[in-house]
Scaffold this active site. Structure first.
Site, mmCIF file in Angstrom:
data_model
loop_
_atom_site.group_PDB
_atom_site.id
_atom_site.type_symbol
_atom_site.label_atom_id
_atom_site.label_comp_id
_atom_site.label_asym_id
_atom_site.label_seq_id
_atom_site.Cartn_x
_atom_site.Cartn_y
_atom_site.Cartn_z
ATOM 1 N N GLN A 34 -48.201 15.903 -57.782
ATOM 2 C CA GLN A 34 -47.044 15.147 -58.230
ATOM 3 C C GLN A 34 -46.087 16.037 -59.008
ATOM 4 O O GLN A 34 -46.435 17.114 -59.448
ATOM 5 C CB GLN A 34 -47.490 13.988 -59.137
ATOM 6 C CG GLN A 34 -48.657 13.182 -58.614
ATOM 7 C CD GLN A 34 -50.005 13.805 -58.935
ATOM 8 O OE1 GLN A 34 -50.108 14.975 -59.280
ATOM 9 N NE2 GLN A 34 -51.045 13.005 -58.806
ATOM 10 N N HIS B 54 -62.637 9.998 -57.397
ATOM 11 C CA HIS B 54 -61.764 10.023 -58.557
ATOM 12 C C HIS B 54 -61.547 8.627 -59.142
ATOM 13 O O HIS B 54 -61.540 8.445 -60.358
ATOM 14 C CB HIS B 54 -60.424 10.636 -58.140
ATOM 15 C CG HIS B 54 -59.519 10.962 -59.278
ATOM 16 N ND1 HIS B 54 -59.670 12.097 -60.027
ATOM 17 C CD2 HIS B 54 -58.457 10.301 -59.798
ATOM 18 C CE1 HIS B 54 -58.737 12.137 -60.962
ATOM 19 N NE2 HIS B 54 -57.991 11.049 -60.847
ATOM 20 N N GLU C 282 -58.550 13.745 -69.856
ATOM 21 C CA GLU C 282 -58.624 13.685 -68.396
ATOM 22 C C GLU C 282 -58.370 15.044 -67.776
ATOM 23 O O GLU C 282 -57.685 15.876 -68.354
ATOM 24 C CB GLU C 282 -57.578 12.702 -67.852
ATOM 25 C CG GLU C 282 -58.166 11.338 -67.618
ATOM 26 C CD GLU C 282 -57.227 10.418 -66.845
ATOM 27 O OE1 GLU C 282 -57.620 9.268 -66.676
ATOM 28 O OE2 GLU C 282 -56.135 10.833 -66.431
ATOM 29 N N HIS D 158 -56.926 17.567 -64.696
ATOM 30 C CA HIS D 158 -55.964 17.722 -63.602
ATOM 31 C C HIS D 158 -56.199 19.090 -62.972
ATOM 32 O O HIS D 158 -55.308 19.930 -62.899
ATOM 33 C CB HIS D 158 -54.526 17.560 -64.108
ATOM 34 C CG HIS D 158 -53.767 16.531 -63.329
ATOM 35 N ND1 HIS D 158 -52.424 16.576 -63.120
ATOM 36 C CD2 HIS D 158 -54.197 15.420 -62.688
ATOM 37 C CE1 HIS D 158 -52.054 15.519 -62.395
ATOM 38 N NE2 HIS D 158 -53.108 14.810 -62.125
ATOM 39 N N SER E 146 -46.150 9.046 -57.493
ATOM 40 C CA SER E 146 -44.968 9.391 -58.279
ATOM 41 C C SER E 146 -45.255 9.043 -59.726
ATOM 42 O O SER E 146 -45.907 8.045 -60.022
ATOM 43 C CB SER E 146 -43.757 8.603 -57.792
ATOM 44 O OG SER E 146 -43.345 9.087 -56.549
ATOM 45 N N GLN E 147 -44.725 9.857 -60.619
ATOM 46 C CA GLN E 147 -45.085 9.738 -62.035
ATOM 47 C C GLN E 147 -44.171 8.769 -62.782
ATOM 48 O O GLN E 147 -43.165 8.315 -62.248
ATOM 49 C CB GLN E 147 -44.990 11.124 -62.676
ATOM 50 C CG GLN E 147 -45.927 12.127 -62.043
ATOM 51 C CD GLN E 147 -47.363 11.854 -62.428
ATOM 52 O OE1 GLN E 147 -47.746 12.018 -63.561
ATOM 53 N NE2 GLN E 147 -48.158 11.409 -61.466
ATOM 54 N N ARG F 11 -49.545 8.464 -70.694
ATOM 55 C CA ARG F 11 -49.330 7.072 -70.259
ATOM 56 C C ARG F 11 -50.559 6.218 -70.519
ATOM 57 O O ARG F 11 -50.449 5.057 -70.892
ATOM 58 C CB ARG F 11 -48.953 7.015 -68.774
ATOM 59 C CG ARG F 11 -47.486 7.244 -68.501
ATOM 60 C CD ARG F 11 -47.104 6.822 -67.092
ATOM 61 N NE ARG F 11 -47.924 7.469 -66.078
ATOM 62 C CZ ARG F 11 -47.805 8.728 -65.691
ATOM 63 N NH1 ARG F 11 -46.887 9.506 -66.237
ATOM 64 N NH2 ARG F 11 -48.600 9.227 -64.764
ATOM 65 N N ASP F 12 -51.731 6.812 -70.302
ATOM 66 C CA ASP F 12 -52.965 6.055 -70.578
ATOM 67 C C ASP F 12 -52.976 5.579 -72.024
ATOM 68 O O ASP F 12 -53.522 4.524 -72.338
ATOM 69 C CB ASP F 12 -54.200 6.937 -70.348
ATOM 70 C CG ASP F 12 -54.686 6.850 -68.909
ATOM 71 O OD1 ASP F 12 -54.427 5.823 -68.266
ATOM 72 O OD2 ASP F 12 -55.321 7.804 -68.437
ATOM 73 N N GLY G 216 -63.275 8.593 -70.716
ATOM 74 C CA GLY G 216 -62.959 9.939 -70.305
ATOM 75 C C GLY G 216 -62.843 9.992 -68.819
ATOM 76 O O GLY G 216 -62.381 9.039 -68.196
ATOM 77 N N ASP H 133 -50.800 1.601 -66.276
ATOM 78 C CA ASP H 133 -49.935 2.666 -65.779
ATOM 79 C C ASP H 133 -50.294 2.978 -64.337
ATOM 80 O O ASP H 133 -51.381 2.660 -63.867
ATOM 81 C CB ASP H 133 -50.027 3.904 -66.682
ATOM 82 C CG ASP H 133 -51.066 4.883 -66.214
ATOM 83 O OD1 ASP H 133 -50.702 5.979 -65.786
ATOM 84 O OD2 ASP H 133 -52.263 4.544 -66.279
#
Lengths: 736, 230
Positions: free
Chosen positions: A239, A47, A92, A94, A312-313, A115-116, A534, A267
């Site tokens: 998360q 990843h 992205e 998930h 954690s986010q 955030r990106d 990407g 981030d």
């Protein structure tokens, strides 16, 4: 730490192989300790390191006339759109988190991609979601769909970004391993472009945002193995998101960037503090020393290992000059957020992790990161055996059904084609008041404030085509996404991609990956749309095997004059309907073949890249000269389905049509076959001559189809039905 | 007009409201919730969004924000106070408007174009509009299902305080046209003095040329008319 012993079980748990472990010892000139092993594990995971994909990814075209930040340089690609403005955008996956915890998995997928975008200094103005699930009749799948949609809705709606588009497909191959790909798009001024490389010896390393907890530990490693029955036990690797916190973080982050208080910013996404600190250092060759004891924590007794690996986010790492720290902290405090100095920039090139006075890890930063010493592999490829079977389709053996009304209704009800309103009405798609074209048309169109410009956005991939022929399928995905933005009047500028595949160690899977890269490369070169970044998601497998190869393309198109935007919907009675492009002679991979003949086979439609590019040029000229009233990409479901879609106006009203086109070939193929490079347009009869002059001046084939008229959907002598009835079938296809 | 738009942490339609009124040439101010000065406005807007994440209950924490003291006293003195969506929820939470907004009947967030019917033109917000006129004003909420006890509903009805009802495009306020289960199809109400107004639909989302509906301009222009003619 002296009793710590690296065992093969421990390595397996960290997904590090013997060869990689030997390299780690070689780098450190000693055995790694527990924390260091954890750090290598996440940084060298598929990843974070792209170890099995980077070689091929580097062959993708990434240069373009408008690029301000290219693929791999920053968190997201940045494209110049003139007037001192730029667009930052990225998609992205998930997937694995969403398979286990659909709500939080999808929500944090949206949070992560947002955030990106705002770490680049850009304000997010749109989100699109590309989703794939198994059969929606299956209650387990239904649970996933509801959870994912709800998660996306709750996160994006609260954050205040419109979710303007995307796609949803249903295919047995995604049973148990759904795909959740989120794309975010943001706008920034050139001068506010923020970078991620740490600089300036003695500068503070500042932690901002939410506190660190034990959630998401090893998320990146978890995303880099196949899902299994034991995956449930790794639920803590998923998360938990807090969109309110993210909204505060957005405002504070943009404020400090715009005030020039930031040297660099990154981030904390996958691999959390580990990834952000090592990448910020590795990128510029400096060192970063942090003290985990200073990291704001929401749980008591967290170990260094846990703090470094937590995902954690809603957290960021910022490099700040000491003289600016107070001003920066004031802004974060205004938004009730933490901003704490946890370390400083060093000149030793090392990532040094301390817990108070004890050094817990010390690793040369560049050995951890992509482009540094992270492993890079070449994998074997083999042409998959299934292709023999799928390619033996003989159309002449297929019974020719002549009940066209029945076929049309079945296709309109098929969840892949049916109205997606039940989904997109759960997403706030109007906040920020820029939505020129709302969800439901070929591309979403979002106006850029204080300009006359607008962006057209689309995500596309037909996984079935890619399974049947990954090269043509990938070309087709790029072509369709470009065609969709062209249909709204936009020039395609650049793409972002999310490459979803099975286990790369299976040569058949890797062959599809390499073919997809080849197809994408050819198409992007032909259209002049570079790949700006990407993500790759491997290991998407379920007990029956790998998912269909799914390279989702997120296309960015630019419209110079937003008053020229058009939609796919027919407008007025009497308007003339034409098809730009050829009569369809293909049937492979079509929805018709799946729904009516219950097979997924044949060769998928091929893209003639030159013809496609000519079609784009013609369309954009026609739209620019205001000769077109509607334009719809003629794709899934074929001609009759796409004509029907243009009849269903989003305001709830319906148009009728009278089509006189009489196919010369087998009618089911002409009516329901799928081919590329075709657009259904409608024009005013007043501009017919000008339209025809322009079209005939190009080398493209075209066909007159018929007229917009009344309330009935009429195809030759073959079919006549009230459009309203068709719409009822189409609208009840998906029930949430 | 001088328009002050309050920003709570989590407000996300504050800039939309500012943009819609600025487009009409008004002097627009953004007021941070920790401030204490409304800057002598002619109109105060509590915007949509998710103040404090809508945690606990929509609008329930925002009512404790420092600025709300000034907002409440401004309203009590007769100042024009307009709550949109989350702003409406805040107004009910702090008691400036009666009733409450429950979760939508479908339990889902709903974002769509929605017709609402002008029920009363005896407010600053609908001044001069034709009663019965149907406007296309987008909604976007999960908790918009208005509820009030029987006595409260009767008081709203008897005092002509129901300002908007959900309806279809021909102006029929039918159960089918009710998107969220709101009692009596109520989309917006005002206080007894008629200076405080709350509504779930977003007029600011239908007030610029490039978006799909422009019907929100009817409401903004009504406010302007009232302001110019009172």
């Amino acid at each position: 730490m002296s009793e710590f012993k690296v065992t093969s079980e421990l390595l397996a748990e960290h997904s590090i192989n013997q060869e990689e472990y030997a390299e780690i010892k070689n780098i450190l000139k000693r055995e790694p300790n527990w924390v260091e092993l954890g750090i290598f594990s996440v940084m060298w995971s598929e990843h974070a390191s792209y170890k099995n994909s980077i070689k091929l990814l580097k062959t993708l075209p990434k240069d373009g006339d408008y690029m301000l930040a290219k693929a791999g340089e920053e968190n997201a690609g940045v494209v110049d759109i003139g007037d001192g403005l730029a667009v930052s955008f990225k998609i992205e996956s998930h997937n694995h988190p969403s398979a286990l915890e659909p709500y939080h998995g999808a929500a944090t997928g949206v949070g992560g991609i947002l955030r990106d975008i705002f770490t680049m200094g850009a304000r997010p103005i749109a989100v699109l979601d590309s989703l794939r699930f198994g059969n929606p009749e299956n209650p387990q799948v239904k649970h996933l769909i509801k959870g994912v949609v709800n998660g996306i809705a709750d996160y994006g709606n609260c954050f205040g970004v419109p979710t303007v588009g995307g796609e949803i497909y249903f295919e047995d191959s995604f049973e148990g391993n759904p795909l959740v790909n989120a794309m975010a798009v943001g706008i920034l001024k050139h001068k506010d472009l923020a970078k991620s490389g740490a600089k300036g010896l003695g500068n503070h390393v500042v932690y901002v945002g939410a506190k660190t907890g034990r959630d998401g530990i090893h998320g990146a490693t978890f995303a880099s193995v196949e899902l299994s029955n034991e995956s449930e036990e790794k639920r803590t690797a998923v998360q938990v998101g807090d969109p309110f916190m993210e909204k505060l973080l957005l405002e504070a982050t943009l404020e400090v960037i715009q005030k020039g208080l930031v040297v660099a910013i990154q981030d904390m996404g996958a691999a959390g503090l580990t990834c952000s600190s090592s990448e910020m250092a590795g990128k510029t060759g400096v060192g970063i020393e942090i003290d985990v004891a200073k990291v704001p924590q929401r749980e008591i007794g967290m170990s260094t290992y846990e703090i470094m690996l937590s995902e954690s986010q809603e957290r960021m790492l910022i490099i700040v000059e000491p003289k600016n720290f107070d001003a920066l902290q004031d802004i974060f405090h205004k938004w009730d957020l933490e901003a704490v100095i946890i370390g400083e920039v060093k000149d030793d090139g090392l990532l040094t992790v301390k817990n108070k006075d004890i050094i817990e890890a010390q690793i040369p930063a560049e050995t951890l990161v992509l482009g540094g010493k992270a492993p890079v592999y070449t994998r074997e490829t083999t042409i998959p055996g299934y292709l023999h079977k799928t390619r033996s389709l003989d159309v002449n053996q297929l019974p020719e059904s002549k009940d066209y009304a029945d076929i049309l209704v079945k296709l309109l009800q098929s969840p892949n084609i049916a109205s997606k309103r039940a989904v997109f009405r759960q997403y706030d798609h109007m906040v920020q008041i820029n939505s020129v074209v709302e969800p439901g048309s070929d591309a979403a169109v979002v106006k850029i404030k204080d300009t006359n410009k607008a962006l057209a956005l689309s995500t596309d991939c037909n996984s079935r085509y890619c399974w049947l022929d990954p090269y043509e399928g990938a070309k087709g995905a790029v072509a369709e996404s470009a065609r969709n933005v062209v249909c709204s009047g936009a020039k395609p500028l650049a793409i972002t991609n999310c490459l979803n595949f099975g286990n790369p160690y299976k040569p058949e899977v890797y062959w599809t990956f390499s073919e997809v890269i080849r197809g994408m490369t050819d198409a992007c070169k032909a259209f002049g749309t570079p790949v700006t970044g990407g993500n790759v998601s491997f290991y998407n497998e379920n007990p029956t095997g790998a998912i269909y190869p799914t390279p989702v393309i997120g296309m960015l198109g630019l419209i110079e004059d937003s008053s020229k935007v058009i939609t796919q919907f027919f407008k007025n009675d009497g308007d003339l309907i034409y098809l730009l492009g050829k009569e369809c002679m293909e049937i492979g991979g079509s929805e018709y073949l799946k729904v009516i003949h219950n097979q997924i086979s044949g060769y998928p439609p091929k893209v003639d890249l030159n013809a496609e590019q000519e079609l784009f040029i013609l369309m954009l000229e026609l739209i620019d000269r205001r000769l077109i009233k509607s334009a719809h990409d003629c794709s899934e479901g074929g001609l009759l389905v796409c004509l029907a879609e243009s009849c269903f106006s989003p305001d709830g009203s319906n148009k009728g049509i009278e089509i006189e086109y009489n196919p010369k070939i087998r009618k089911d193929i002409a009516y329901f076959g799928e081919a590329h490079s075709r657009i259904i347009v409608s024009i005013s009869p007043d501009t017919k001559q000008e339209f025809l002059n322009t079209v005939t001046a190009s080398a493209l084939e075209y066909m007159y189809l018929g007229k917009v008229k009344g309330s009935e959907y009429i195809i030759n002598e073959d079919l006549a039905v009230d459009t309203k009835i068709l719409r009822e079938f189409w609208e009840k296809g998906i029930d949430l | 007009m001088k328009v002050s738009v309050i920003t709570f942490p989590g407000s996300n339609c504050d800039h939309d409201a500012m943009e819609a009124f600025a487009l009409r040439g008004h002097e627009v101010k953004n007021i941070w919730h920790k401030d204490h000065d409304l800057q002598s406005p002619d109109l105060v807007i509590l915007p949509g969004g998710f103040s404090y994440g809508d945690y606990l209950r929509c609008g329930s924490i925002a009512k404790f924000s420092p600025i709300m003291k000034e907002v409440i006293s401004y309203a009590q003195k007769g100042g024009m106070l307009f709550g949109i969506c989350n702003g409406f929820q805040i107004l009910t939470e702090c008691g400036l408007l009666p009733g409450t907004l429950m979760m939508n009947k479908s339990l889902q967030f709903i974002c769509q174009h929605q017709y609402i019917r002008v029920e009363s033109n005896d407010t600053p917000y609908t001044y001069g509009l034709d009663k019965g006129k149907a406007l296309d004003i987008p909604i976007a909420h999960k908790e918009g299902n208005f509820f009030i006890d029987e006595a409260g509903l009767k008081s709203l009805q008897d005092n002509n305080r129901i300002v908007f009802r959900y309806c279809d495009k021909d102006g029929n306020a039918t159960p089918e046209a009710n998107p969220n289960g709101a009692l009596d199809n109520i989309a917006g109400i005002c206080n007894k003095e008629r200076n405080v107004m709350g509504m779930m639909p977003h007029p600011e989302r239908a007030a610029s040329e490039h978006v799909v509906s422009q019907d929100g301009l009817f409401i903004i222009k009504a406010i302007e008319n009232y302001f110019n003619h009172r």
